[in-house]
Scaffold this active site. Sequence first.
Site, PDB file in Angstrom:
ATOM      1  N   TYR A 180      -4.660  -0.747   1.299  1.00 51.33           N
ATOM      2  CA  TYR A 180      -5.300  -1.163   0.052  1.00 51.33           C
ATOM      3  C   TYR A 180      -5.843   0.021  -0.738  1.00 51.33           C
ATOM      4  CZ  TYR A 180      -4.811  -6.026   1.318  1.00 51.33           C
ATOM      5  OH  TYR A 180      -4.282  -7.243   1.621  1.00 51.33           O
TER       6      TYR A 180
ATOM      7  N   VAL B 126     -11.678   3.021   4.119  1.00 54.51           N
ATOM      8  CA  VAL B 126     -11.467   3.939   5.237  1.00 54.51           C
ATOM      9  C   VAL B 126     -11.278   3.156   6.527  1.00 54.51           C
ATOM     10  CG1 VAL B 126     -12.460   5.796   6.605  1.00 54.51           C
ATOM     11  CG2 VAL B 126     -12.813   5.748   4.133  1.00 54.51           C
TER      12      VAL B 126
ATOM     13  N   TYR C 115     -11.485 -10.350  16.177  1.00 56.48           N
ATOM     14  CA  TYR C 115     -11.705  -9.681  14.902  1.00 56.48           C
ATOM     15  C   TYR C 115     -13.086 -10.007  14.343  1.00 56.48           C
ATOM     16  CZ  TYR C 115     -10.724  -7.356  10.525  1.00 56.48           C
ATOM     17  OH  TYR C 115     -10.799  -6.491   9.470  1.00 56.48           O
TER      18      TYR C 115
ATOM     19  N   GLY D 258     -10.021   7.048   0.972  1.00 59.21           N
ATOM     20  CA  GLY D 258      -8.990   6.369   1.745  1.00 59.21           C
ATOM     21  C   GLY D 258      -7.821   6.018   0.855  1.00 59.21           C
TER      22      GLY D 258
ATOM     23  N   TYR E  93     -12.122  -7.589   5.439  1.00 58.39           N
ATOM     24  CA  TYR E  93     -11.203  -8.669   5.788  1.00 58.39           C
ATOM     25  C   TYR E  93     -11.956  -9.700   6.605  1.00 58.39           C
ATOM     26  CZ  TYR E  93      -7.031 -11.017   7.688  1.00 58.39           C
ATOM     27  OH  TYR E  93      -6.076 -11.948   8.043  1.00 58.39           O
TER      28      TYR E  93
ATOM     29  N   VAL F 139       0.103  -5.630   6.397  1.00 62.65           N
ATOM     30  CA  VAL F 139       0.564  -4.830   7.521  1.00 62.65           C
ATOM     31  C   VAL F 139       0.155  -3.387   7.249  1.00 62.65           C
ATOM     32  CG1 VAL F 139       2.538  -4.087   8.898  1.00 62.65           C
ATOM     33  CG2 VAL F 139       2.510  -6.375   7.897  1.00 62.65           C
ATOM     34  N   THR F 140      -0.793  -2.896   8.025  1.00 61.84           N
ATOM     35  CA  THR F 140      -1.277  -1.524   7.889  1.00 61.84           C
ATOM     36  C   THR F 140      -1.288  -0.871   9.269  1.00 61.84           C
ATOM     37  OG1 THR F 140      -3.607  -2.091   8.258  1.00 61.84           O
ATOM     38  CG2 THR F 140      -2.770  -2.255   5.991  1.00 61.84           C
TER      39      THR F 140
ATOM     40  N   LYS G 245     -17.977  -5.234  10.190  1.00 71.54           N
ATOM     41  CA  LYS G 245     -17.802  -5.820   8.860  1.00 71.54           C
ATOM     42  C   LYS G 245     -19.094  -6.463   8.369  1.00 71.54           C
ATOM     43  CE  LYS G 245     -13.493  -4.637   8.585  1.00 71.54           C
ATOM     44  NZ  LYS G 245     -13.103  -3.497   7.709  1.00 71.54           N
TER      45      LYS G 245
END
Length: 404
Positions: A57, A142, A240, A52, A230, A279-280, A249
Amino acid sequence: MTLREIKPGNRGFLYVNAHPEGCAAVVDELWQRTPARTGPAGAAAPVALIIGSSAGYGLAATVAALRTYGMRGLGIAFEAPETERRTASGGWYRTARTATLAGPDSDFAFLNADAFSAAAKEEALEHLATRYGRVDYLVYSVAAPRRTDPVTGEVHNSVIKPLGAAYRTKTLQFDGDTPSVGSLELQPADDAERDATVQVMGGADWKLWIDALAERNLIHDGFHTVALSYVGSDLTAPVYRAGTIGAAKQHLEDTARSLQQDLAPLGGRAHTVVAGAAVTQASTAIPSVALYTSLLRAVLGDDFQSTARQAATLWRQLTGAAPLRLDREQRIRLDGWEMDDKVQGAVHERWAAATTDTLAELADTDWFRTQVGRLYGWHVPGTDYDAPSQTTVPWPNAREVGEL
């Protein structure tokens, strides 16, 4: 080679085209923000596999590995080439620029492949075995909407939903020239959707990579692997951390503990890394995250930590230059600047007061919009968007590592 006049072709957070020069300039900035080399060069440099490596990141970790440590190894990303109708993806252009900045003497290659596939693993491991031998670091970063199980062939599609009950949340909208605060109600995921999301975003593929390295005897003594994760604020938790993504996660963290036991006899280690907000392309798809991040930026200003700064902190810990900073769950934490009580308190106050009428004074929406555009090479100072652009850019290292 193709010269084109490119237009963004965007609607909200989605962009059709990427700008090659703009993407290159974004990588240039990231490179300059990253500390210069401190580690050994040449054959003495560590070997890293970064899965990735073209965005977020993963890109920051790749740039730090190259610029600060001169690492050897392989970066893997799955990016779209140019077509007659569209430019190549932003990650394609970022990867090309990263390789250029690393220089002709760099012993780090890039593979364009679906990291979930068995073919990508075989090609990557063959390259690593032939060129380097054993691997010192594996960074797993990823983010994908779907995954095909390499054993069963089943396609799993992830969803972004709460668990247990429906949830209504505030959202940041860019449907017109003026941003606004809207609301969105999400229905809860069923068991099949939850399980599919875990299969895509959990630790299953990470473990397959470690198992494949172990089977080929490619794990070096002292090997360290990390997967980026995260946690975030309780403001975003229902959709989330307490939702389908959170279930994935948790699976990732459970996988880290399992891998830690497997690697211990080799002196190896495995951890998840809790990074701070960024911000992705992945984060813009999550309801409430855009508004939360815009509010967070308004609270922190320039104290909002870049991916470059966090990646530099991570590598210092991985290389032993700084001690590992672990929480009670044995996760490496990079998000202290975001989760500080005073910071979160200020964000909570702004969240409660955020409406379309108050948005301009409470949130840095201009910054957020700019950051989204920069993912595709737009809104980058110094880039001439009126001039034709060279959109045909070759993938680096094509002779050394084949494309799948």
